[in-house]
Each structure stands twice: as structure tokens, then as C-alpha cells.
Design an enzyme around this catalytic site. Structure first.
Site, mmCIF file in Angstrom:
data_model
loop_
_atom_site.group_PDB
_atom_site.id
_atom_site.type_symbol
_atom_site.label_atom_id
_atom_site.label_comp_id
_atom_site.label_asym_id
_atom_site.label_seq_id
_atom_site.Cartn_x
_atom_site.Cartn_y
_atom_site.Cartn_z
ATOM 1 N N ASP A 1 0.830 -1.199 0.000
ATOM 2 C CA ASP A 1 0.000 0.000 0.000
ATOM 3 C C ASP A 1 0.874 1.262 0.000
ATOM 4 O O ASP A 1 1.877 1.320 0.720
ATOM 5 C CB ASP A 1 -0.858 -0.040 1.280
ATOM 6 C CG ASP A 1 -1.948 1.000 1.309
ATOM 7 O OD1 ASP A 1 -2.851 0.924 0.472
ATOM 8 O OD2 ASP A 1 -1.909 1.886 2.182
ATOM 9 N N GLU B 1 1.671 -0.653 -4.982
ATOM 10 C CA GLU B 1 0.666 0.361 -5.288
ATOM 11 C C GLU B 1 1.422 1.684 -5.297
ATOM 12 O O GLU B 1 1.652 2.291 -4.254
ATOM 13 C CB GLU B 1 -0.438 0.411 -4.222
ATOM 14 C CG GLU B 1 -1.548 1.377 -4.647
ATOM 15 C CD GLU B 1 -2.222 2.168 -3.540
ATOM 16 O OE1 GLU B 1 -3.344 2.640 -3.752
ATOM 17 O OE2 GLU B 1 -1.634 2.324 -2.456
HETATM 18 C C1 GLC Z 1 -4.336 2.926 -0.592
HETATM 19 C C2 GLC Z 1 -5.556 2.066 -0.441
HETATM 20 C C3 GLC Z 1 -6.701 2.923 -0.019
HETATM 21 C C4 GLC Z 1 -6.360 3.589 1.286
HETATM 22 C C5 GLC Z 1 -5.042 4.350 1.198
HETATM 23 C C6 GLC Z 1 -4.509 4.727 2.554
HETATM 24 O O1 GLC Z 1 -4.454 3.836 -1.631
HETATM 25 O O2 GLC Z 1 -5.803 1.367 -1.628
HETATM 26 O O3 GLC Z 1 -7.890 2.188 0.098
HETATM 27 O O4 GLC Z 1 -7.377 4.472 1.646
HETATM 28 O O5 GLC Z 1 -4.043 3.557 0.607
HETATM 29 O O6 GLC Z 1 -4.011 3.597 3.220
#
Ligand code: GLC
Length: 549
Positions: A203, A274
């Protein structure tokens, strides 16, 4: 022994545990619910399941506010159920990827509680980003920075200091310059690796390394670099790798340490970043010395049209070749409007603003979403699917504001912007209090029309979206071949390509039918006419060289 490259062309299915299936009737999905549906997952012919966070959490951000990275939330399971689930998936040949949230903890995490108690200057506080405020009594935040979900990025604690949180105030950012923060996460990686997980989705992977030396820049200076989060690019005053908060070059030193842990397993643990960064900057995250793969989010904001989609596909295949990784294809996840709604929007419309659906937009959106799915499943690389897309679920747009859970939910021009609309619990059967999700009503309200889209309803229908997914995924598995691709020119509005074994995919983005080239039709998202024409907004797969009799 398992193939170390299993992930390169895997189909990964994202489970959002709290909205998948509820085994104990409390209205919230749980790991027992996922366990009870492993045969369903196997029936989809997927290669891996990615579990969104199931850790203890106050759910201030759907579980991305983690109290303890090495535990299961007692409301949704136990470590024993987790182990059972991993075994059950492995028995069916399905790998398990867990979500790792390293940029921040929750404010209930033991470290943050210690930091609050520790007082200014303490080592416990240094694990986060605490600063004194500006102004006479320090009652102005240290900078004018905004949190990504709105409001100030600093919150004041009792003794007057402020802490940084790029997301909600319940998600304090960690200080990754600390050795104990780094070593604790290595422990977390081993904890899950030793429990048998096959990999991680990381994440906010671009956020860990920050340059917080004084003088801190103003929000005005920082914000252009953040525009990438909305799929926009502006002139960024910082050189690549130099933005104070995101995508700094030093973040890769952290992943080099993780890589050593990953490579200690046989096969090595997998990871996908991500990373909301400029496309060319994904290469380092995806390299074999880094996390190994990175999400390509370009399709989430792309307009529906062959030129735009073709350019994205070609660019991402080039980027993958540069990193040595495989590309990823993402049309859907728990953060974006469901493609069956998004893809019906008129050109240029904001992809987060979904007007109330009409029968026409529902039909068009689903048609395009299915065409997009078959296109992406035919490409070399990994396809990431999000629970419910195999049912063609549109976005739920009428959740009453009083029931919104998403911390960034708000009204814009009278239209709701909330990620809740793609997180509504799945419908499993046509009737019942939560359409088979559980014994009771579900934690987010399901619309009345969900029953008609349930797994039960669609399993029985050969022309349903679910049947299409099942057939396509089975075919994809049978047709797997090397990662090369040969483009076929069928005109501006068509994306067509052939894989090494003759597997050919043709997507017609226009509104008018086109003639299919030679080859037997394996599957198509819309009926192919007797004279081999496929309508607009549709994809067909052919096997070249073997025209059906
Ligand atoms: C990422 C997740 C999202 C979350 C954010 C903060 O983007 O996919 O759902 O709100 O991180 O952790």
C-alpha cells in the site's frame, strides 16, 4: 516445487474481506466467509487471491488503518482461520497475497500510543513525524499541507506537538528513517511469509521515504507532484525522485532490504507496488531488485477509445520490458468507481462522478466493461480483478450519506463521491436479508436489484457476465504462452493482437460492427453474426489459422 515466475501472467482476484461473505451473521464479511467460498474462487480459474486488510482496525479507512500488522481483527477471524484459508486456497492451486500497509499505522497502534505517552523528543515519538507548530504558541500546524482525504495533514496532541498524517488523522505516517521501524517491517514480512503467504500488495509504496528537513516546502509547491494521484500530471517543480513526500529515490533502499527477505523463500515471495507515480517511474518498483511488480493504473482514468487504450498498452509493455517484470492490467479495485458504471460516462467526464444509472448507461457500461476485461485477459502480464466485477456489478450510487463509511466521502456538485459504492457486500443468492452475503443485513446497504445479479442467478444463465468470466478465465489458462505480442492493424477504432500460439484478441471500440479476420471464434462478449461481424463495444478471441466450419 512452485514456479518462481508464477506471478508473471497470473490472474489475481482481490477480495475485500469485509464485503465478500459473512460467516457469523454480524453483517460484516470475515475470513470464515472467504473460507466458505474457496470453491467459488476455484471455479473462477484464478491464480491468486489478494486479501485486502484483515488486521485489527477501527475501520476509519476500511482497514487501511492498521492496529497490528501481525494479527487478525477478532471481529473477522483469527490467525487459525487465516491459516486454514491459506491451506484451503493452496490445496486448490490458488496463491495468497496479503495487503501490507507500511506508510502509516492506525492511531490505536501500540507504537502510536507509546508516542503519545512518550512526550516530545522521545524515541517513541520519533517513529512517527512529530513537530512543533508555528505561531506564537505553536498553535498553527507546522506546514499548510493538506491530507489526501481533505483537511489539514497535521493533528495536534495534548502537549501541543503536531503529527503528520497524509491520510486520515487516524493514520499517522511512520518515520522510515528509523532502524526499528525498518526492522519491525522485516519481521512482519517474515511473519506472513512463514505462515505460507506467497506475496504482498504494498500500500502507498511510493510514500515511505520522506524528506522532512527544514524549511519544509509549502502546499503550493508540493501539490503538483500529487496530481498524479488523480491521474493528472502538472509541471512538478521537483526533479524526479526529489519530491519531499512521494516517490523519492531512497524508497528503493527500503525495498532492497525487503528483497533480501523475499529471496530467502523458495520460491521468492512476490510483491506488487501500489505506486501512484509517473508511469516511467514505475520501472524501479517493478524491477527484480525492488518489489518486482507495480500496478499500472493508467486504464483507470483512460477514456473509452482505441487510440488511448492502445497507447497505454504499448507504453506499459515497454515499461515492463525495461523493468524485466511483466505488466499489470487494472480496470477495477476497491478505490475506484466500478468499470461497469465508469465506462459508460461521456468523454471527458470526471471518472469519480457517477450520475444515477439509467437502463441505457447500465447496458453500455457493462458491454464496455466486459469488452475491456477480455482485452486485458488476452494481454501478456498479470490481470488484477476485483470482487464483484465477474458479476458485472455497477457502482451503487444511492447509499444514504448517513451510512457512508469512506473517510473521503463527500458531495460534489450534488453527486456523491464515495468509495463505498464499489465496496457493497456481494450478492450470492437471489433473495434473503443480504442476498446470501450473511444471515443479516449487510454493513453497507445492498440495492434491491442486487439479487438479479447474484452468483446464483448468473450461474444458471449461460449468457451472464459470470459465465463469460468463467469461460474466458478457463480459456486463458489453456492458452497461456510466452509474453510476446504481435499487433494486427484493423483500423483506428480497433485493438487487435496475436499471441505466439495464434490466440488473437479483437476489441471493437466503435459503435459499428466490424468483420473479424480468419480464425475460429473462441469466445466473444457479444454475439458474432453468421457473416463474422462483431458489433461495437465488444471483444472476441479467435484462434488464428483455424476458421470454424
Ligand atoms: C491505498 C488504499 C486505499 C487507502 C489508502 C490509505 O491507496 O488502496 O484504500 O485508503 O491507501 O491507506
Amino acid at each position: 516445487m512452485s514456479d518462481p515466475a508464477w506471478w508473471r501472467q497470473a490472474v489475481v482476484y482481490q477480495v475485500y474481506p469485509r464485503s465478500f461473505a459473512d460467516s457469523n451473521g454480524d453483517g460484516v464479511g470475515d475470513l470464515g466467509g472467504v473460507l466458505s467460498r474457496v470453491d467459488y474462487l476455484a471455479s473462477l480459474c484464478i491464480d491468486a487471491v489478494w486479501l485486502s486488510p484483515f488486521y485489527p482496525s477501527a475501520l476509519n479507512d476500511g482497514g487501511y488503518d492498521v492496529d497490528d500488522h501481525r494479527e487478525v481483527d477478532p471481529l473477522i477471524g483469527t490467525l487459525e482461520v487465516f491459516d486454514e484459508l491459506v491451506d484451503a486456497l493452496h490445496e486448490r492451486g490458488i496463491k495468497v497475497i496479503v495487503d501490507l500497509v507500511p506508510n502509516h499505522t492506525s492511531d490505536r497502534h501500540a507504537w502510536f500510543q507509546e508516542a503519545l505517552g512518550g512526550g516530545r523528543g522521545s524515541a517513541a515519538r520519533d517513529r512517527y513525524v512529530f513537530r512543533d507548530g508555528r505561531g506564537e504558541n505553536g498553535d498553527l500546524p507546522p506546514t499548510d499541507w493538506m491530507a489526501l482525504f481533505g483537511g489539514p495533514a497535521w493533528t495536534r496532541v495534548e502537549d501541543g506537538q503536531w503529527y503528520l498524517h497524509l491520510f486520515t488523522k487516524h493514520q499517522p505516517d511512520l518515520n522510515w528513517q528509523r532502524e526499528d521501524v525498518r526492522s519491525d517491517f522485516l519481521r512482519t514480512l517474515r511473519f506472513w511469509g512463514d505462515r505460507g503467504v506467497d506475496g504482498f500488495r504494498v500500500d502507498v509504496a511510493m510514500g515511505l521515504a520522506k524528506d522532512l528537513r527544514d524549511p519544509l516546502p509549502s502546499w503550493q509547491q508540493i501539490v503538483p507532484g500529487l496530481a498524479i494521484l488523480k491521474g493528472l500530471t502538472f509541471d512538478d517543480p521537483f526533479a524526479d525522485g526529489q519530491h519531499p513526500l512521494f516517490d523519492r529515490d531512497e524508497v528503493h533502499d527500503i525495498y532492497a532490504e525487503w528483497r533480501e527477505v523475499f529471496d530467502g523463500y523458495d520460491p521468492p515471495l512476490f510483491a506488487v507496488a501500489e505506486a501512484w507515480v509517473k508511469p516511467h517511474r514505475r520501472v524501479r518498483y517493478a524491477s527484480a531488485t525492488g518489489l518486482g511488480q507495480a500496478f499500472n493504473f493508467d486504464l483507470l482514468t483512460a477514456p473509452w477509445g482505441a487510440p488511448a487504450v492502445r497507447a497505454i498498452v504499448q507504453h506499459n509493455l515497454e515499461l515492463a520490458a525495461r523493468s524485466g517484470s511483466s505488466s499489470t492490467w487494472v480496470f477495477s479495485n476497491h478505490d475506484v468507481v466500478r468499470p461497469a458504471s465508469r465506462l459508460a460516462l461521456p468523454d471527458g467526464a470526471d471518472p469519480r462522478l457517477i450520475p444515477t444509472p439509467t437502463p441505457d448507461t447500465v447496458a453500455l457500461g457493462l458491454r464496455r466493461a466486459n469488452a475491456a476485461t477480455l482485452l486485458s485477459l488476452a494481454l501478456p502480464g498479470s490481470a488484477y480483478l476485483y470482487q464483484g466485477e465477474e458479476l458485472g456489478l455497477p457502482e451503487v450510487t444511492d447509499i444514504p450519506p448517513g451510512q457512508w463509511q469512506d473517510p473521503m466521502a463527500r458531495l460534489e456538485d450534488g453527486v456523491a463521491i464515495t468509495r463505498d459504492g464499489c465496496r457493497v457486500p456481494l450478492p450470492w443468492i437471489t433473495q434473503g436479508p443480504s442476498f446470501g452475503f450473511g444471515e443479516q443485513t449487510s454493513h453497507l446497504p445492498q440495492p434491491e436489484w442486487f439479487g438479479a445479479l447474484s452468483v446464483q442467478a448468473q450461474t444458471a444463465a449461460p449468457d451472464s457476465t459470470l459465465s463469460l468470466y468463467r469461460t474466458a478465465l478457463r480459456l486463458r489458462r489453456d492458452l497461456q504462452c510466452d509474453e510476446s505480442i504481435e499487433w494486427i492493424d484493423l483500423g483506428e477504432d480497433v485493438i487487435a493482437f496475436r499471441r505466439a500460439n495464434g490466440w488473437t484478441s479483437i476489441t471493437n471500440f466503435s459503435h459499428d460492427p466490424i468483420h473479424l479476420p480468419e480464425g475460429s471464434v473462441l469466445i466473444s462478449t457479444q454475439p458474432v453474426t453468421a457473416d463474422r461481424r462483431i458489433p461495437g463495444n465488444a471483444t472476441a478471441w479467435l484462434r488464428a489459422g483455424t476458421t470454424a466450419a
